[in-house]
Design a protein around this motif. Structure first.
Motif, PDB file in Angstrom:
ATOM      1  N   PRO A 379       0.837  -1.216   0.000  1.00  0.00           N
ATOM      2  CA  PRO A 379       0.000   0.000   0.000  1.00  0.00           C
ATOM      3  C   PRO A 379       0.862   1.252   0.000  1.00  0.00           C
ATOM      4  N   ASN A 380       0.335   2.315  -0.618  1.00  0.00           N
ATOM      5  CA  ASN A 380       1.049   3.591  -0.628  1.00  0.00           C
ATOM      6  C   ASN A 380       0.998   4.227   0.758  1.00  0.00           C
ATOM      7  N   VAL A 381       2.092   4.815   1.159  1.00  0.00           N
ATOM      8  CA  VAL A 381       2.168   5.482   2.464  1.00  0.00           C
ATOM      9  C   VAL A 381       2.515   6.947   2.235  1.00  0.00           C
ATOM     10  N   ASP A 382       1.678   7.832   2.769  1.00  0.00           N
ATOM     11  CA  ASP A 382       1.937   9.272   2.687  1.00  0.00           C
ATOM     12  C   ASP A 382       2.245   9.798   4.086  1.00  0.00           C
ATOM     13  N   ILE A 383       3.337  10.528   4.217  1.00  0.00           N
ATOM     14  CA  ILE A 383       3.703  11.146   5.494  1.00  0.00           C
ATOM     15  C   ILE A 383       3.297  12.619   5.447  1.00  0.00           C
ATOM     16  N   ILE A 384       2.456  13.011   6.359  1.00  0.00           N
ATOM     17  CA  ILE A 384       1.936  14.379   6.390  1.00  0.00           C
ATOM     18  C   ILE A 384       2.636  15.154   7.506  1.00  0.00           C
ATOM     19  N   ASP A 401      -5.691  16.185   4.216  1.00  0.00           N
ATOM     20  CA  ASP A 401      -5.532  14.992   3.372  1.00  0.00           C
ATOM     21  C   ASP A 401      -6.215  13.777   3.997  1.00  0.00           C
ATOM     22  N   LEU A 402      -6.057  13.631   5.323  1.00  0.00           N
ATOM     23  CA  LEU A 402      -6.670  12.493   6.011  1.00  0.00           C
ATOM     24  C   LEU A 402      -8.186  12.588   5.997  1.00  0.00           C
ATOM     25  N   ILE A 403      -8.711  13.777   6.274  1.00  0.00           N
ATOM     26  CA  ILE A 403     -10.171  13.960   6.282  1.00  0.00           C
ATOM     27  C   ILE A 403     -10.751  13.684   4.902  1.00  0.00           C
ATOM     28  N   LYS A 404     -10.068  14.159   3.863  1.00  0.00           N
ATOM     29  CA  LYS A 404     -10.524  13.930   2.490  1.00  0.00           C
ATOM     30  C   LYS A 404     -10.526  12.438   2.163  1.00  0.00           C
ATOM     31  N   ALA A 405      -9.446  11.729   2.569  1.00  0.00           N
ATOM     32  CA  ALA A 405      -9.347  10.297   2.279  1.00  0.00           C
ATOM     33  C   ALA A 405     -10.422   9.508   3.015  1.00  0.00           C
ATOM     34  N   ILE A 406     -10.718   9.894   4.268  1.00  0.00           N
ATOM     35  CA  ILE A 406     -11.761   9.209   5.045  1.00  0.00           C
ATOM     36  C   ILE A 406     -13.120   9.407   4.391  1.00  0.00           C
ATOM     37  N   ASP A 407     -13.391  10.650   3.933  1.00  0.00           N
ATOM     38  CA  ASP A 407     -14.668  10.933   3.260  1.00  0.00           C
ATOM     39  C   ASP A 407     -14.835  10.065   2.010  1.00  0.00           C
ATOM     40  N   GLU A 408     -13.776   9.944   1.229  1.00  0.00           N
ATOM     41  CA  GLU A 408     -13.840   9.133   0.004  1.00  0.00           C
ATOM     42  C   GLU A 408     -14.137   7.671   0.321  1.00  0.00           C
ATOM     43  N   VAL A 409     -13.506   7.152   1.357  1.00  0.00           N
ATOM     44  CA  VAL A 409     -13.710   5.746   1.740  1.00  0.00           C
ATOM     45  C   VAL A 409     -15.141   5.530   2.235  1.00  0.00           C
ATOM     46  N   ASN A 411     -17.791   7.317   1.559  1.00  0.00           N
ATOM     47  CA  ASN A 411     -18.733   7.479   0.441  1.00  0.00           C
ATOM     48  C   ASN A 411     -18.826   6.222  -0.422  1.00  0.00           C
ATOM     49  N   ARG A 412     -17.746   5.409  -0.413  1.00  0.00           N
ATOM     50  CA  ARG A 412     -17.766   4.139  -1.160  1.00  0.00           C
ATOM     51  C   ARG A 412     -18.389   3.015  -0.343  1.00  0.00           C
ATOM     52  N   GLY A 413     -18.822   3.336   0.885  1.00  0.00           N
ATOM     53  CA  GLY A 413     -19.427   2.331   1.752  1.00  0.00           C
ATOM     54  C   GLY A 413     -18.400   1.425   2.409  1.00  0.00           C
ATOM     55  N   GLU A 414     -17.140   1.865   2.432  1.00  0.00           N
ATOM     56  CA  GLU A 414     -16.068   1.058   3.038  1.00  0.00           C
ATOM     57  C   GLU A 414     -15.772   1.557   4.452  1.00  0.00           C
ATOM     58  N   GLN A 415     -14.795   0.895   5.110  1.00  0.00           N
ATOM     59  CA  GLN A 415     -14.514   1.203   6.514  1.00  0.00           C
ATOM     60  C   GLN A 415     -13.107   1.762   6.689  1.00  0.00           C
ATOM     61  N   VAL A 416     -12.901   2.399   7.836  1.00  0.00           N
ATOM     62  CA  VAL A 416     -11.625   3.055   8.131  1.00  0.00           C
ATOM     63  C   VAL A 416     -11.127   2.595   9.497  1.00  0.00           C
ATOM     64  N   ILE A 417      -9.832   2.357   9.605  1.00  0.00           N
ATOM     65  CA  ILE A 417      -9.203   2.102  10.908  1.00  0.00           C
ATOM     66  C   ILE A 417      -8.160   3.188  11.144  1.00  0.00           C
ATOM     67  N   LEU A 418      -8.243   3.839  12.300  1.00  0.00           N
ATOM     68  CA  LEU A 418      -7.244   4.833  12.700  1.00  0.00           C
ATOM     69  C   LEU A 418      -6.440   4.269  13.862  1.00  0.00           C
ATOM     70  N   LEU A 419      -5.141   4.262  13.716  1.00  0.00           N
ATOM     71  CA  LEU A 419      -4.270   3.742  14.771  1.00  0.00           C
ATOM     72  C   LEU A 419      -3.593   4.898  15.496  1.00  0.00           C
ATOM     73  N   LEU A 420      -3.653   4.876  16.820  1.00  0.00           N
ATOM     74  CA  LEU A 420      -2.999   5.897  17.644  1.00  0.00           C
ATOM     75  C   LEU A 420      -1.765   5.275  18.285  1.00  0.00           C
ATOM     76  N   ASN A 421      -0.649   5.985  18.212  1.00  0.00           N
ATOM     77  CA  ASN A 421       0.572   5.420  18.782  1.00  0.00           C
ATOM     78  C   ASN A 421       0.668   5.609  20.293  1.00  0.00           C
ATOM     79  N   ARG A 422      -0.130   6.494  20.849  1.00  0.00           N
ATOM     80  CA  ARG A 422      -0.134   6.694  22.297  1.00  0.00           C
ATOM     81  C   ARG A 422      -1.567   6.827  22.792  1.00  0.00           C
ATOM     82  N   ARG A 423      -1.763   6.411  24.050  1.00  0.00           N
ATOM     83  CA  ARG A 423      -3.090   6.531  24.640  1.00  0.00           C
ATOM     84  C   ARG A 423      -2.983   7.244  25.988  1.00  0.00           C
ATOM     85  N   GLY A 424      -3.773   8.290  26.183  1.00  0.00           N
ATOM     86  CA  GLY A 424      -3.908   8.884  27.498  1.00  0.00           C
ATOM     87  C   GLY A 424      -2.958  10.015  27.832  1.00  0.00           C
ATOM     88  N   TYR A 425      -1.892  10.193  27.052  1.00  0.00           N
ATOM     89  CA  TYR A 425      -0.980  11.280  27.357  1.00  0.00           C
ATOM     90  C   TYR A 425      -0.146  11.616  26.126  1.00  0.00           C
TER      91      TYR A 425
END
Length: 435
Positions: A379-384, A401-409, A411-425
């Motif tokens: 998969p293509n990886v874009d660093i913002i 860029d991320l918001i636009k990509a999520i909207d496109e996905v 609108n196609r009826g597909e799903q999105v996973i967002l990964l966070l590298n830290r939790r809570g702080y």
């Protein structure tokens, strides 16, 4: 006979060998690397025999009380390895030996981890017995055909008949030890390797002490390369250690190896119960397995005649122990490979900087798997850069860029996973004016 014993007290003040005298009746069973029970001050402690000698400078010696082990617990290699780890980590020697053993072999009062046994019955061939009931005859016929039958199977026929036959010495009772984990028989063969995989396998010299960095993209088939290399090692009548960084990865690795190698494997990781770890360790120590798969501590598996050590996902921080003794499984692997004159394979899709630098300088030998097995592209990886986003006036945690990509996905009826590298702080604060 005098023995030098290292007692099981993790205290710098007693981090040395103490001499004890051995009575005549115990001499034949004394070996380096076994545990003995000795008087120490006003206590009785367990300790490891590290020296056997004929004389000592100490005039009055206390005596060894009893021998704990029949088999050697720490072989010559592991005894030397513990001393090296002590020097590197500045930990006590006993703590370096304790990390090599399951909890069941550590001195503890009321240790509840025991071997489990099954009871089997066979016929006493010297006894001529006339059966007095149909169930009795059924039991005898079964034993004649099977030779040895589990107790539960005979109790299913008739408990009273079993009791009567035992009373008349018709049955011979035998307790046989069994292990808590069971592995399936071999059910699959080696897969046909791709040209890239074949090239990698052919480049590994199994008679060398070389360290190889296998740099393979995700999905390039590193596991099948490991399996092929281990298969070659087993055909040389040698053994292998395979390390994985996380417990979650261990079951799927064990399942794949089980398909190819069947009951030749053993697993060592923290998801096992203490009893299961004890069983697995004893299988390894007895030479009943050829391959050990596990997390960090599996690097101390007491395998003899090692032929290869493989560390998958070598970049992972989980190969470093964060409490005493603070060892690195990669460093221990290098020491064991040097001892056995065998290669070490470090595999990763994202190698650590130090490993990749060593490969670039020919300290390690670089092996590459640049293509995925199924032929699909990565998969293509874009660093913002969020600093530039903030300067543009994006007052949000998400880039445009991320918001636009999520909207496109979506609108196609597909799903999105967002990964966070830290939790809570967060470990830093970003200025929203300048970025």
């Amino acid at each position: 006979m005098i023995v030098g014993v290292l007692v099981e007290l993790s205290n710098k003040k007693v981090d040395r060998i103490f001499d004890y005298e051995v009575d005549e009746e115990l001499k034949d069973n004394i070996k380096l690397g076994i545990r003995v029970e000795v008087p120490f001050g006003n206590r009785i402690l367990e300790g490891f025999i590290l020296e056997i000698k004929d004389s000592t400078n100490i005039s009055k010696l206390k005596k060894v009380i009893r021998i704990v082990d029949q088999d050697i617990v720490l072989n010559e290699e592991l005894l030397n390895l513990g001393k090296i780890i002590k020097k590197k980590t500045l930990a006590t020697l006993i703590s370096c030996y304790q990390i090599m053993l399951p909890k069941a072999l550590k001195a503890k009062k009321n240790n509840s981890i025991n071997k489990k046994y099954d009871i089997y019955y066979s016929l006493n061939l010297e006894k001529d017995y006339q059966t007095k009931s149909l169930p009795q005859q059924k039991i005898i016929d079964l034993l004649k055909s099977e030779g040895k039958v589990k107790r539960s199977s005979l109790l299913d026929i008739s408990p009273s008949s079993v009791k009567t036959l035992l009373k008349n010495n018709v049955l011979i009772e035998e307790r046989l030890e069994h292990y808590r984990l069971n592995y399936k028989n071999k059910s699959d063969s080696l897969k046909v390797l791709s040209p890239d995989q074949q090239k990698v396998v052919s480049q590994v010299n199994l008679s060398s002490e070389d360290t190889y960095l296998l740099y393979g993209v995700t999905g390039s088939g590193k596991t099948e390369v490991y399996i092929k290399l281990i298969d070659k090692v087993l055909k040389m009548n040698k053994t292998a250690i395979m390390l994985v960084p996380e417990i979650s990865l261990t079951p799927q690795m064990v399942n794949r190896f089980e398909e190819v190698f069947g009951q030749k494997i053993a697993a060592l990781h923290s998801a096992l119960s203490e009893g299961e770890k004890y069983d697995e360790w004893r299988r390894i120590n007895r030479g009943e397995v050829s391959i050990v798969i596990g997390a960090r501590s599996a690097i101390f598996a007491p395998l003899n005649n090692l032929g290869i050590i493989i560390i998958d996902e070598e970049h992972s921080d989980s190969y470093k122990q964060d409490n005493n003794p603070r060892y690195s499984a990669k460093e221990v692997a290098l020491l064991r490979c040097k001892y056995h004159h065998i290669p070490l394979i470090l595999g990763s899709a994202t190698p650590s900087l130090e490993s990749f630098a060593r490969a670039c300088k020919n300290v390690y030998k670089l092996l590459t798997l640049p293509n995925r097995i199924n032929g699909k592209h990565l998969p293509n990886v874009d660093i913002i850069d969020m600093n530039t986003q903030i300067k543009r006036g994006v007052n949000n945690y998400f880039s445009t860029d991320l918001i636009k990509a999520i909207d496109e996905v979506l609108n196609r009826g597909e799903q999105v996973i967002l990964l966070l590298n830290r939790r809570g702080y967060a470990s830093f604060v970003t200025c929203k004016n300048c970025g």
